[in-house]
Design a protein around this motif. Structure first.
Motif, mmCIF file in Angstrom:
data_model
loop_
_atom_site.group_PDB
_atom_site.id
_atom_site.type_symbol
_atom_site.label_atom_id
_atom_site.label_comp_id
_atom_site.label_asym_id
_atom_site.label_seq_id
_atom_site.Cartn_x
_atom_site.Cartn_y
_atom_site.Cartn_z
ATOM 1 N N LEU A 105 14.956 12.063 -21.870
ATOM 2 C CA LEU A 105 14.010 12.808 -22.704
ATOM 3 C C LEU A 105 14.706 13.952 -23.445
ATOM 4 O O LEU A 105 14.358 14.258 -24.591
ATOM 5 C CB LEU A 105 12.870 13.362 -21.852
ATOM 6 N N SER A 155 16.020 12.809 -26.672
ATOM 7 C CA SER A 155 15.038 12.079 -27.469
ATOM 8 C C SER A 155 14.473 12.949 -28.590
ATOM 9 O O SER A 155 14.646 14.169 -28.623
ATOM 10 C CB SER A 155 13.901 11.586 -26.563
ATOM 11 N N CYS A 181 10.879 13.255 -31.400
ATOM 12 C CA CYS A 181 9.540 12.831 -31.839
ATOM 13 C C CYS A 181 9.281 13.364 -33.238
ATOM 14 O O CYS A 181 9.525 14.547 -33.507
ATOM 15 C CB CYS A 181 8.468 13.351 -30.888
ATOM 16 N N ILE A 208 10.019 17.268 -25.266
ATOM 17 C CA ILE A 208 10.820 16.478 -26.203
ATOM 18 C C ILE A 208 10.950 17.230 -27.523
ATOM 19 O O ILE A 208 10.010 17.901 -27.965
ATOM 20 C CB ILE A 208 10.177 15.084 -26.409
ATOM 21 N N THR A 267 10.639 17.972 -31.186
ATOM 22 C CA THR A 267 9.567 17.451 -32.037
ATOM 23 C C THR A 267 9.607 18.087 -33.413
ATOM 24 O O THR A 267 9.830 19.293 -33.551
ATOM 25 C CB THR A 267 8.192 17.697 -31.382
#
Length: 425
Positions: free
Chosen positions: A298, A301, A303, A388, A390
Motif C-alpha cells: 500500500l 500504491s 489512487c 494510500i 491520493t
C-alpha cells in the motif's frame, strides 16, 4: 473541433449514461462492459482465484470494484486505484410514494444529495433503481418518461424571476397522472417496467432521472451536455481504460466505483465504508502477503480520485479564484485545497503531471476562491482509510448538480487517456 476519437468517446458516454439512470444500473453497466472485455465476476461469499487476469465484484448497492492481477504479481505488488462514484443528486421515492390531490397523481419524493432543484423543473423524468422482492431477489427497474415537476406560471408569481426558490416538501412532488391517489399505484409502474408482480415488492431504492439523451453541440462540437456527468464521466473513463489494460503493468490496476458520495460516502458501499479495504486485503492475502507486506504494498500504491470540478463560469467570474481559471476543453483538472478537502499534495501533483505527459494530455489546476469554500469527494476519505497516496482530479464542468450538466467534449477523452497512462504505469 474535437477529433473523431473524442466524438466517438462522447457518443459512447451518452450510451453509458442512458444505460445508467441509477447507481445500481451504473454498476450493472460497468459489470457488463467488463464481462464483454473478458473479466470474470466474483462472489464475496466464495474464495477468489489469484491467477493473472481481470475480475470484478458487484455486491454492494451501486458500487463495483474491478481489477487486473498482473502476470508477475506477488506479496509486494502495489495497486493503482482509479476511483469514482456512481450516484448523482436526485429526487428519491419515499415510502407510500403514490400521492396526489386536486385530481392530480403525484410522487412522494425526498431530496437526495444537493441538486440544483430549479433544474428539475419542466423536464420529462423517469424512475429508476432496484426492487427487492418477497424472495429476497433484486431486480433493476427503469420506466420511460413518466413524471414532470411543473413550474408555476409567471402570471401566478410575477416575481418568480427575482426569487425562484422551491419549498423542498411542498413544491418538489412531481405529477405523473390524473385521478385520485387511491386509484393508481406508482410502484406498479416500476413493477411493469421490470416485468414483475407489484405485490411481490418488499423494498425499493428508486430515484428520478432526466430522460434527455447526452448530446454534443456548440461551435465545432466543443460541448457535451448530459445528466449525471457527476460522476458517470469518470466512471466511464475508468471502465473503458481498465477494459483496455493488460496484465504486464507490474502493479494491480483497479477501478473502484463507490455509491453514496453525494450524501457523504458513509455507507457499506461508499468510500468511507470497508468495500475497497476488504477487496484489497483479499487480493493481497491471496497473493501470499502477510500484514507487513500488505502495508509495504500500500505504501508503494497510488489512487486517482476522479470527480468533476468547476470550470470558470463566464457569467459569475467573481465566484472563482482570480488567477486559477480552468475552462472546458483545455484538459482535465488537478484539484487542490489547503484544508485537505482534496487529497492532492506536491508529490501527487508531480505524479499527475507525469501521467498527463505520458498520455499526451494538457492539464489544468483547480483551487477555490477563498470566499467560496469547495466541497469534497472520495479522495480524502480513501487516503484516510488506507493511507494510500491520493490525487484528486477530474474534468471541469458547468451546471454541477443540475439535472443536465455541461462538459467539454475533448476533456472526456483526455481523462480516459490519463487513466490509461495511470494503469500502464
Amino acid at each position: 473541433m474535437p477529433a473523431v476519437p473524442a466524438l466517438a468517446h462522447a457518443a459512447d458516454l451518452a450510451d453509458f449514461v442512458a444505460a445508467s439512470p441509477s447507481s445500481f444500473h451504473a454498476a450493472a453497466a460497468v459489470a457488463q462492459r467488463l464481462t464483454d472485455a473478458g473479466f470474470a465476476p466474483l462472489d464475496e461469499t466464495r474464495a477468489w482465484p489469484v491467477e493473472a487476469g481481470g475480475r470484478y465484484v458487484v455486491v454492494r448497492d451501486g458500487a463495483v470494484i474491478a481489477w487486473i492481477v498482473p502476470t508477475d504479481a506477488g506479496p509486494l505488488t502495489p495497486v493503482r486505484v482509479f476511483g469514482a462514484h456512481s450516484d448523482s443528486p436526485a429526487l428519491k421515492l419515499k415510502p407510500q410514494p403514490t400521492t396526489g390531490r386536486y385530481g392530480w397523481l403525484q410522487a412522494g419524493v425526498e431530496i437526495y444529495g444537493g441538486p440544483l432543484l430549479n433544474s428539475w423543473l419542466d423536464r420529462e423524468l423517469r424512475l429508476a433503481g432496484r426492487l427487492v422482492l418477497d424472495d429476497g431477489s433484486v431486480v433493476l427497474a427503469a420506466t420511460g418518461p413518466l413524471l414532470r415537476l411543473p413550474q408555476l406560471a409567471i402570471h401566478l408569481d410575477r416575481e418568480a424571476n427575482d426569487h425562484l426558490a422551491l419549498h423542498k416538501q411542498q413544491q418538489t412532488q412531481p405529477v405523473w397522472g390524473l385521478g385520485a391517489a387511491d386509484s393508481a399505484d406508482l410502484l406498479a409502474e416500476l413493477a411493469a417496467a421490470a416485468g414483475v408482480d407489484a405485490a411481490r415488492i418488499r423494498g425499493y431504492d428508486v430515484v428520478t432521472t432526466d430522460t434527455a439523451r447526452g448530446a454534443v453541440f456548440g461551435k465545432d462540437d466543443v460541448f457535451f451536455a448530459s445528466g449525471r456527468l457527476d460522476d458517470l464521466a469518470s466512471v466511464h473513463a475508468g471502465v473503458t481504460a481498465l477494459a483496455a489494460a493488460g496484465t504486464d503493468a507490474g502493479h494491480i490496476a483497479m477501478l473502484a466505483v463507490f455509491d453514496h458520495e453525494e450524501v457523504g460516502s458513509a455507507s457499506r458501499s461508499g468510500a468511507a465504508g470497508p468495500f475497497l479495504q476488504d477487496v484489497l486485503e483479499r487480493i493481497q492475502v491471496g497473493l501470499g502477503a502477510d500484514l507487513e507486506q500488505q502495508l509495504r504494498a500500500l505504501a508503494a500504491s497510488w489512487c486517482i480520485s476522479s470527480d468533476v470540478g468547476h470550470s470558470v463560469h463566464p457569467n459569475y467570474p467573481d465566484r472563482h479564484d482570480p488567477a486559477v481559471l480552468p475552462v472546458l476543453g483545455s484538459g482535465p483538472i488537478l484539484k487542490l485545497n489547503a484544508n485537505q478537502r482534496y487529497a492532492t499534495d506536491a508529490a501527487g501533483a508531480a505524479a499527475w503531471h507525469a501521467w498527463c505527459a505520458a498520455a499526451g494530455v494538457a492539464s489544468q489546476e483547480f483551487v477555490s476562491n477563498n470566499a467560496v469554500p469547495c466541497g469534497s469527494t472520495i479522495g480524502p476519505i480513501t487516503a484516510t482509510r488506507l493511507g494510500i497516496r491520493t490525487v484528486d482530479a477530474g474534468i471541469p464542468i458547468l451546471s454541477m448538480h443540475s439535472a443536465r450538466e455541461l462538459a467539454g467534449t475533448a476533456d472526456l477523452l483526455a481523462l480516459r487517456r490519463v487513466a490509461e497512462a495511470f494503469f500502464r504505469g
